[in-house]
Scaffold this motif. Structure first.
Motif, PDB file in Angstrom:
ATOM      1  N   GLY A  14     -29.770 103.586  -3.255  1.00  9.50           N
ATOM      2  CA  GLY A  14     -30.497 103.233  -2.040  1.00  9.50           C
ATOM      3  C   GLY A  14     -30.291 104.174  -0.868  1.00  9.50           C
ATOM      4  N   ASN A  15     -29.421 105.161  -1.010  1.00  9.12           N
ATOM      5  CA  ASN A  15     -29.164 106.118   0.057  1.00  9.12           C
ATOM      6  C   ASN A  15     -29.893 107.418  -0.293  1.00  9.12           C
ATOM      7  OD1 ASN A  15     -28.169 107.971   1.875  1.00  9.12           O
ATOM      8  ND2 ASN A  15     -26.017 107.495   1.507  1.00  9.12           N
ATOM      9  N   ASP A  16     -30.854 107.835   0.544  1.00  5.92           N
ATOM     10  CA  ASP A  16     -31.620 109.043   0.248  1.00  5.92           C
ATOM     11  C   ASP A  16     -31.037 110.294   0.922  1.00  5.92           C
ATOM     12  OD1 ASP A  16     -32.329 108.566   2.868  1.00  5.92           O
ATOM     13  OD2 ASP A  16     -34.481 108.675   2.519  1.00  5.92           O
ATOM     14  N   ARG A  17     -29.813 110.195   1.383  1.00  5.64           N
ATOM     15  CA  ARG A  17     -29.138 111.328   2.015  1.00  5.64           C
ATOM     16  C   ARG A  17     -27.828 111.671   1.297  1.00  5.64           C
ATOM     17  NH1 ARG A  17     -31.268 112.549   6.682  1.00  5.64           N
ATOM     18  NH2 ARG A  17     -29.385 113.379   7.630  1.00  5.64           N
ATOM     19  N   THR A  18     -27.720 111.250   0.065  1.00  8.53           N
ATOM     20  CA  THR A  18     -26.498 111.482  -0.708  1.00  8.53           C
ATOM     21  C   THR A  18     -26.345 112.960  -1.056  1.00  8.53           C
ATOM     22  OG1 THR A  18     -26.623 109.282  -1.667  1.00  8.53           O
ATOM     23  CG2 THR A  18     -25.299 110.888  -2.853  1.00  8.53           C
ATOM     24  N   VAL A  19     -25.124 113.436  -0.997  1.00  8.04           N
ATOM     25  CA  VAL A  19     -24.786 114.779  -1.452  1.00  8.04           C
ATOM     26  C   VAL A  19     -24.080 114.629  -2.791  1.00  8.04           C
ATOM     27  CG1 VAL A  19     -23.412 116.839  -1.002  1.00  8.04           C
ATOM     28  CG2 VAL A  19     -24.545 115.658   0.896  1.00  8.04           C
ATOM     29  N   LEU A  20     -24.620 115.278  -3.811  1.00  3.69           N
ATOM     30  CA  LEU A  20     -23.984 115.267  -5.126  1.00  3.69           C
ATOM     31  C   LEU A  20     -23.385 116.643  -5.393  1.00  3.69           C
ATOM     32  CD1 LEU A  20     -26.514 113.410  -7.457  1.00  3.69           C
ATOM     33  CD2 LEU A  20     -24.315 112.589  -6.630  1.00  3.69           C
ATOM     34  N   ALA A  21     -22.145 116.673  -5.811  1.00  9.24           N
ATOM     35  CA  ALA A  21     -21.476 117.903  -6.224  1.00  9.24           C
ATOM     36  C   ALA A  21     -21.030 117.695  -7.666  1.00  9.24           C
ATOM     37  CB  ALA A  21     -20.286 118.202  -5.322  1.00  9.24           C
ATOM     38  N   LEU A  22     -21.562 118.511  -8.572  1.00  6.18           N
ATOM     39  CA  LEU A  22     -21.309 118.329  -9.992  1.00  6.18           C
ATOM     40  C   LEU A  22     -20.855 119.638 -10.627  1.00  6.18           C
ATOM     41  CD1 LEU A  22     -24.661 116.456 -10.742  1.00  6.18           C
ATOM     42  CD2 LEU A  22     -22.428 115.384 -10.366  1.00  6.18           C
TER      43      LEU A  22
END
Length: 142
Positions: free
Chosen positions: A75-83
């Motif tokens: 539900g958060n459209d400002r998430t930062v993903l680091a993979l």
């Protein structure tokens, strides 16, 4: 066989043979070396590249990572993903690799096609081994 027929047969054989040879025109074949190093998407999120990633050699393996800005997660459209990337492999004209999502949410299968001009295409192609109906694609550059 007359000289003319012999000349014609040799000429035709030479034409057919040369047309079967690979062209020496500019045909750029991508290599793993062109994929190594940092990349970023042309798509922006709040003035920054939406996707940044890199590949590098570590011993006789290739490793990599990606940072994705403004992703939609829970539900958060400002998430930062680091993979981090795992199972990185060169497949003729592209790098194929996987990343494990946080909280045991599965895996994403990726491919990156580098171009000779410092541009390329990054695509998320599978989720948990199942192909996306339409890959998620970013134009990328150095």
């Amino acid at each position: 066989m007359t000289r003319f027929r012999l000349f014609l047969a040799i000429t035709l054989a030479a034409i057919v043979s040369s047309s079967m040879q690979p062209s020496t025109e500019v045909v750029q074949v991508a290599t793993l070396e062109q994929a190594l190093g940092p990349w970023h998407s042309t798509e922006q999120f709040e003035g920054e590249p939406r996707v940044q990633f890199a590949f590098r050699r570590q011993g006789n393996e290739v490793v990599g990572w990606v940072v994705m800005l403004g992703q939609n997660r829970k539900g958060n459209d400002r998430t930062v993903l680091a993979l981090s990337f795992c199972d990185v492999r060169w497949d003729g004209d592209r790098v194929r690799f996987d990343s494990i999502l946080p909280e045991d949410e599965g895996t994403i299968g990726w491919e990156m096609r580098p171009g000779a001009d410092g541009r390329g295409v990054l695509a998320a192609v599978t989720e948990n081994g199942t192909p996306f109906p339409e890959p998620i694609v970013w134009d990328v550059r150095r």
